[in-house]
Design an enzyme around this catalytic site. Sequence first.
Site, short mmCIF file in Angstrom:
data_model
loop_
_atom_site.label_atom_id
_atom_site.label_comp_id
_atom_site.label_asym_id
_atom_site.label_seq_id
_atom_site.Cartn_x
_atom_site.Cartn_y
_atom_site.Cartn_z
N LYS A 15 -0.23 63.48 5.72
CA LYS A 15 -0.84 64.54 6.42
C LYS A 15 0.11 64.82 7.37
O LYS A 15 1.20 64.40 7.81
CB LYS A 15 -1.88 63.73 7.17
CG LYS A 15 -2.96 64.71 7.72
CD LYS A 15 -3.93 65.26 6.96
CE LYS A 15 -5.39 64.72 7.09
NZ LYS A 15 -6.40 65.09 6.19
N1 GLU Z 1 -7.49 67.79 3.82
C1 GLU Z 1 -8.10 67.38 2.84
C2 GLU Z 1 -8.79 65.66 3.16
O1 GLU Z 1 -8.66 65.34 4.37
C3 GLU Z 1 -7.80 67.57 1.43
C4 GLU Z 1 -6.32 66.87 1.11
C5 GLU Z 1 -5.85 67.46 -0.12
O2 GLU Z 1 -6.44 68.21 -0.86
O3 GLU Z 1 -4.60 67.23 -0.45
O4 GLU Z 1 -8.89 65.22 2.22
#
Ligand code: GLU
Length: 428
Positions: A118
């Site tokens: 993240k």
């Molecule tokens: N940001 C989204 C989540 O928290 C998607 C992450 C992704 O698709 O890699 O799941």
Amino acid sequence: MTTTPTQQEAEPDDDLDSALVTARRQLERAATHVDVDPGVIERLKHPTKVQQVSVPLERDDGSVDVFTGYRAQHDDVRGPYKGGLRYHPEVSAEECTGLSMWMTWKCAVMDLPFGGGKGGISVDPKALTEDETERLTRRFAEELRDVVGPTKDVPAPDMGTDAQTMAWFMDAYSMQQGETIPGVVTGKPPVVGGSYGREEAPGRSTAIAAREAVDYYDRDLSNTTVAVQGFGSVGANAARLLEDWGATVVAVSDVNGAIYDPGGLAIHEIPTHEEEPEAVLAQDAPETISNAEILELDVDVLIPAAVGNVITADNADAIAADIVVEGANGPTTFAADTILEERDVAVIPDILANAGGVTVSYFEWLQDINRRQWSLERVNTELEEHMLEAWADVREEVEEKDLAWRDAAYVVALSRIAEAKATRGLWP
Ligand code: GLU
């Protein structure tokens, strides 16, 4: 600069924990329910790497501001790091690290061949023009170029970023690499290698989780009332699908407050945040209530789909819903979770409920690698299958070990990760 993650244990603090504190406490609690080598649990408390970068931006007036960006890479034993990029003033190394841990569990619960990552930039995206957002994103992509890539770490949209942000990121990365590499990010527009159905996927999986939970507790969707906090992509898509499937959505909210109609709102007529920002209160409805009040409505299903830390020790006793389905990441604090469990409120955790986003990201990554686009129908059919398989795996732990849904989801995830770690071994 690469910062070494702190090796210190997070101390419990007040109720509004950081994502990292909550993620570590949840991990410790889940570890008591699963037969996993304590060394593996210890390793999982710490991210592999947290990259911190400075992102200079030339503003439209010619002045220069410097923002701080991060990419936390938690664990990649099962595959490349995967997770969103967030543009928000509260983005920090600690927040990204906690959120990257949740991504590791989320990918493992869904049995996707990814680990957890993240990142983001500490910036208020509303204070940027479109041109500034594009320049900031391109420079951020360049600063992260060494640590991302289709086989290393694959970012995606998150709070404050969208499909266009991913298109700019992909373009900047591809131009520097000298070839078009769509699989470096997911959540792109379909015309540049994005997947149909990706945008709606977290809302769709949240609705599927709500539907399965209602069924599990022997209820009927046509007799189910739902309140949804947040009318962005997750909340709006979940609300619309649940209404299509027969539920009555009685309240929805955006950042300014909520509208409430005990008889049910005409949910398809309310524009999502993306279609028309902050439009909820402008809709016709018998009652307007606050964002705190929507959480305490006497409904069957409550879907917090806005931001983290909204169900806390202060309001957990007042939650009147029987089932909470976490559309947002981390809406329930650790202390609130314990209270809800004591009160027999079922909490379907974020790592299962909103995992449709990363699941369709996986489909997008496969489509990019194979240079072959799937139809929307295929995406939705395979998403449904993945969700039902994950649901069944988690439900089995709920029933066999008499666990809360979050603990059960962690047990499924941890078992898969621990097995992969044991099989690969620790080297050197
Ligand atoms: N940001 C989204 C989540 O928290 C998607 C992450 C992704 O698709 O890699 O799941």
